[in-house]
Each structure stands twice: as structure tokens, then as C-alpha cells.
Design a protein around this motif. Structure first.
Motif, short mmCIF file in Angstrom:
data_model
loop_
_atom_site.label_atom_id
_atom_site.label_comp_id
_atom_site.label_asym_id
_atom_site.label_seq_id
_atom_site.Cartn_x
_atom_site.Cartn_y
_atom_site.Cartn_z
N PRO A 87 0.82 -1.22 0.00
CA PRO A 87 0.00 0.00 0.00
C PRO A 87 0.85 1.26 0.00
N VAL A 88 0.20 2.38 -0.22
CA VAL A 88 0.87 3.68 -0.22
C VAL A 88 1.49 3.93 1.15
N GLY A 89 2.69 4.49 1.15
CA GLY A 89 3.39 4.78 2.38
C GLY A 89 4.30 3.67 2.86
N THR A 140 -5.50 -2.33 -1.48
CA THR A 140 -6.42 -1.33 -2.03
C THR A 140 -5.64 -0.10 -2.47
N GLY A 141 -5.98 0.40 -3.63
CA GLY A 141 -5.32 1.58 -4.13
C GLY A 141 -4.14 1.30 -5.00
N THR A 142 -3.78 0.03 -5.22
CA THR A 142 -2.67 -0.32 -6.10
C THR A 142 -3.22 -0.90 -7.37
N SER A 143 -2.43 -0.89 -8.37
CA SER A 143 -2.85 -1.42 -9.66
C SER A 143 -1.67 -2.05 -10.33
N GLY A 144 -1.90 -2.83 -11.33
CA GLY A 144 -0.83 -3.44 -12.08
C GLY A 144 -1.40 -4.33 -13.13
N SER A 145 -0.65 -4.45 -14.15
CA SER A 145 -1.08 -5.26 -15.28
C SER A 145 -0.11 -6.36 -15.56
N GLY A 146 0.64 -6.79 -14.57
CA GLY A 146 1.63 -7.83 -14.79
C GLY A 146 0.99 -9.16 -15.09
N ALA A 147 1.75 -9.99 -15.78
CA ALA A 147 1.25 -11.32 -16.13
C ALA A 147 1.82 -12.40 -15.23
N GLY A 148 2.50 -12.03 -14.16
CA GLY A 148 3.09 -13.01 -13.27
C GLY A 148 4.40 -13.57 -13.76
N LEU A 149 5.14 -12.81 -14.56
CA LEU A 149 6.42 -13.26 -15.08
C LEU A 149 7.61 -12.54 -14.47
#
Length: 493
Positions: free
Chosen positions: A403-405, A451-460
């Protein structure tokens, strides 16, 4: 002593562990029991035989010697003129006593070389009491005389209401029996030693095929069977199929044949999958780049474009860029799986860490980024671009999954034979169900993303970290709990 305590003490006794030791031990124990039984039977039989002979001698002596004690050791005159010769013919150690009303009135002993009996036999009160308890039944009995030794005696009723006792010493019988015991102990002891040595050699020779099977199994157990091509060691030598060891060797060889066939098929399947991934990744790079280029070109159209079309083109551009990164990652993993060598040049790991943390601060300003570097630069042999990718993936993983912080600390240490790079954060930690396969491909924990994080990684990302580290001869590790997660990369220097 309780049964449980005795069982516990017996369980602590040293026991042979190997099959060879157990067979040898069992052989020696069986021989020891047989020798003990033979020795005991021989001693008991010899003791009984000699005692019976002694009883026959007692019966031949009769009561003439104790009768003579009334005449100071001289036999009464039977008008044959050989009374003194009869005394000499008595065996050395012959004991005689006359009892009247339970009291020893006369006693004597034939000593070696004396024509007459020695009347000065120092019997104690206990000896006299023991003699008085001998029943006058004319049968042999054993009496312990402290003044002399153990005696075999016969008590008979006299003509004057007295009791006449005659006895012969048991010492010759006991000496013979003890000598037999000593000889048997020496002979049986030597037999046990010789049998133990010969049995150990024989068992070792008999179990040679089994030892070869065990050696082959040990070599197989040391092989890395998880992946790659595996060359199994030679089969165990064939043995007589009519024996248990021969059947074990044959079954083990058949099992190795099945394992080798399965490993060959698995390796062939892995190779086909690697070639497919590499070929697919290589072929996808061009169409993905083409799609992205056309989308960017459409966005540059000078004429009016509806907002919906503009959003769709931007999404196509973003997804094609993401797909291009995924294709590059898959191609890299395929090349690493194929064992293609990486570039080997001196890499300033300290400089790479500084650049990676600077980029992470720009990308994730809401996180706290801390550096812990040694005073001297740390240099390792390797591929700078791939090591940079390792750092970028670790820092991105810390940024996207906390999370942030959250405070992230990057530490670099220089050891005698390896450089240790660690990325620590005080976030919620890696889910326990994800930890065993965290470095495997396509491992994701989206449902646990803060909550508040995002990502589009494919697990690689982490799988690339593990593959690049392994290609450099290093290792990766993870220690995680709520509030403390540390990824560690060790690279040989």
C-alpha cells in the motif's frame, strides 16, 4: 524394575543397522547359543558321570574305615593279615567319621603316603552339624566341610547304635569339570571369532549384488530429475534371478528403464514447449508492433476523431505495449531455458542499484525508498541489461503489491564469494498460499493486492528474476511475514 523401564533400557542398547551386520550378528548369536548348549550339556553329563563313578567308589569302600577309627585308624582284625594293606589301598582323601547320638566321636582322613588315618581332622561345629544331618540311608550325599572341601558321603547305621560315615572328596570331579569348562570356553570363543570373521566375509560376498544395487540407487538419487535432460547411470549388474537379491536387481533395472523412458518423454515435451514459446514469442513481436504502430498512427490523424474512437485507439496502444512486454519476457525465459549463455562482463552492481532506485522513486513517489550500500563499489561478472531487469522487477513488485506509504529498503552487501542484494518492505507480506510458487511463471495474487494499487503484470516478473539469477550461477530467496518481506538475490563474485 518395571516392564516399561526394562524395555526402555533394552531399546537403548546398540543394535546392528545394516543388513550385513544383522546377518553376521545373527549368525554369531546362533552359533553362541549352540556352543553354550553343547558346552552346558557336556559339563552336566561329565559332572554326572564322574559323580556316579565317585559314588561307586564310595560303595566299594564300605564302612570298614569309619569302624577302624575306634582302633586309632587300624582296621579290626579279620584274620587275613592285611588290615594295614587295606588302609593303604583306600584313596587319598578318604574321610571317615563315627557319630553317636548326633555327636562326632571319632573322625579320620587318609592322607597321601600315610599307612594309617590322620585322626587330627579339625572339624568345626558347623561341619559336625552338617554330618549329623546326613540321613543314614546308605545313599550318597554331598556335604560341604569347611575344614576340608566338598565331600560325597554315605552314612550307614552301625552295630552299636552309632552312625558310620565314609566320604570321598569332590575336588577331583570339580577340577575335571572346571578344566572342561575352561577348554570349552577357549575353543568356543575361538570358534565364535573365526566364525564371525568368516561369516562377515561370506555375507559381504553374498550381498555384493545388493551393494551394487544400493550404489546405483544412490547415484540416481543424486541426479537432478526436475527438469532438463537426465543421463541415468549404468544399470545394476545382473545377478542370479533365482535369488532374492537377483530379483531385486532385476526389478530395480526394470524400474530404471521405466524412469528413463518417462524422463526422455518429459524432456522431449519440455523441448517442444520451449521451442513453441520461443517461436510464438518471436512471431508475435512483429504483429504486436504493427498493431501498436497503426494505433499510434491513427491517433496522429489531423482530422476530427470521435472521442470513443480516440479512447479505443489509446487502449489498443496500451494493451499492445503490454502485450509486447509480455512477449519479450516470454522470449527471454525461453532463451534462458534453452541454456543460451548471457553476456559476461564486469558489472558495477552499485551503479545499477542507484539507477533502479532513482527510477522507482520517480514511478512510485508515494512509497519510501531507502538505500543501504557499502562504501566500495560491488562488481560482479554478468549481463548488465539482465541484472538491471532483475532490480527493476523486484522494485516494481514491491511497489505494486504494497500500500501507499510502505517503506522499501534496498541493501547491497559484498561477501567473500558472493554479492547479496536484498529488497525489504514493511508491507502486508506475501500470501502464504502463494509463497511456494512465487518464483514460478504466471503466479499472481490479484485478490490480495492492496487497495489503491494497480498493475497489469502477467506473473512473469519474479520468474525472470529467478531465471536470470540462476543463469548467473546465483540463487534467489524469500522470507515473508506480515510487516516484513525480504527478497534476496545472491550473485557469485
Amino acid at each position: 524394575m518395571s516392564r516399561l523401564h526394562l524395555r526402555d533400557r533394552l531399546s537403548r542398547l546398540p543394535r546392528p543397522r545394516t543388513l550385513r551386520a544383522r546377518l553376521t550378528f545373527g549368525l554369531v548369536v546362533l552359533l553362541a547359543v549352540s556352543c553354550a548348549a553343547v558346552g552346558l550339556a557336556a559339563v552336566v553329563e561329565l559332572n554326572g558321570f564322574l559323580t556316579q563313578r565317585l559314588d561307586e567308589q564310595l560303595a566299594q569302600v564300605g564302612t570298614r574305615f569309619p569302624e577302624s577309627l575306634e582302633h586309632k585308624g587300624r582296621l579290626p582284625d579279620d584274620h587275613d593279615g592285611d588290615e594295614q594293606g587295606d588302609t593303604r589301598r583306600m584313596a587319598t582323601g578318604t574321610f571317615g567319621a563315627r557319630l553317636l547320638n548326633g555327636t562326632v566321636t571319632n573322625k579320620g582322613l587318609i592322607r597321601s603316603g600315610d599307612p594309617a588315618a590322620d585322626l587330627n581332622v579339625g572339624l568345626t561345629a558347623q561341619d559336625a552339624a552338617r554330618l549329623a544331618r546326613v540321613p543314614a540311608d546308605g545313599r550318597p550325599h554331598t556335604v560341604e566341610l569347611s575344614a576340608l572341601c566338598d565331600y560325597r558321603v554315605i552314612a550307614s547305621a552301625g552295630r552299636d547304635g552309632d552312625v558310620l560315615i565314609v566320604g570321598l572328596p569332590l575336588e577331583p570331579v570339580e577340577a575335571t569339570v572346571h578344566r572342561l569348562e575352561a577348554v570349552a570356553a577357549i575353543v568356543f570363543g575361538l570358534a565364535l571369532v573365526v566364525t564371525g570373521v568368516a561369516g562377515a566375509l561370506w555375507v559381504r560376498w553374498s550381498l555384493r549384488p545388493l551393494s551394487r544395487v544400493a550404489a546405483t540407487a544412490t547415484r540416481v538419487s543424486e541426479l537432478p530429475l526436475a527438469s532438463g535432460e537426465v543421463a541415468l547411470p549404468p544399470r545394476a549388474p545382473d545377478a542370479d534371478p533365482g535369488t532374492e537379491v537377483g530379483r531385486v536387481a532385476a526389478a530395480f533395472n526394470r524400474m530404471l528403464g521405466h524412469v528413463e523412458g518417462a524422463l526422455t518423454k518429459r524432456h522431449a515435451s519440455e523441448e517442444r514447449l520451449r521451442r513453441f514459446a520461443a517461436d510464438a514469442s518471436h512471431e508475435l513481436r512483429t504483429p504486436v508492433a504493427s498493431v501498436r504502430g497503426h494505433a499510434e498512427l491513427a491517433l496522429l490523424h489531423p482530422g476530427p476523431v470521435p472521442p470513443e474512437v480516440t479512447r479505443a485507439l489509446r487502449r489498443i496502444t496500451a494493451e499492445s505495449a503490454r502485450m509486447g512486454e509480455m512477449v519479450d519476457d516470454l522470449l527471454l525465459l525461453a532463451r534462458l531455458d534453452a541454456g543460451r549463455p548471457l553476456e559476461r562482463r564486469p558489472v558495477d552492481l552499485t551503479h545499477l542499484v542507484l539507477d533502479a532506485v532513482t527510477d522507482a522513486r520517480a514511478t512510485g513517489p508515494d512509497h519510501g525508498w531507502t538505500l543501504d550500500l557499502p562504501e566500495d563499489p560491488v562488481t560482479v561478472p554478468g549481463d548488465a541489461h539482465r541484472l538491471q531487469q532483475v532490480l527493476a522487477n523486484l522494485l516494481a513488485n514491491a511497489r505494486l503489491h504494497t500500500p501507499v506509504g510502505t517503506k522499501v529498503t534496498v541493501t547491497l552487501e559484498a561477501g567473500t564469494d558472493a554479492a547479496v542484494l536484498s529488497v525489504h518492505d514493511d508491507g502486508p507480506g506475501v500470501p502464504e498460499e502463494v509463497r511456494p510458487g512465487v518464483f514460478e511463471r504466471f503466479t499472481r495474487a490479484e485478490h490480495r493486492r492492496p487497495t489503491g494499487t494497480s498493475g497489469s503484470g502477467a506473473g512473469l516478473g519474479l520468474s525472470i528474476v529467478a531465471a536470470v539469477a540462476e543463469a548467473h550461477g546465483g540463487t534467489v530467496g524469500l522470507e515473508s511475514r506480515p510487516g516484513s518481506t525480504t527478497f534476496t538475490v545472491r550473485l557469485p563474485t
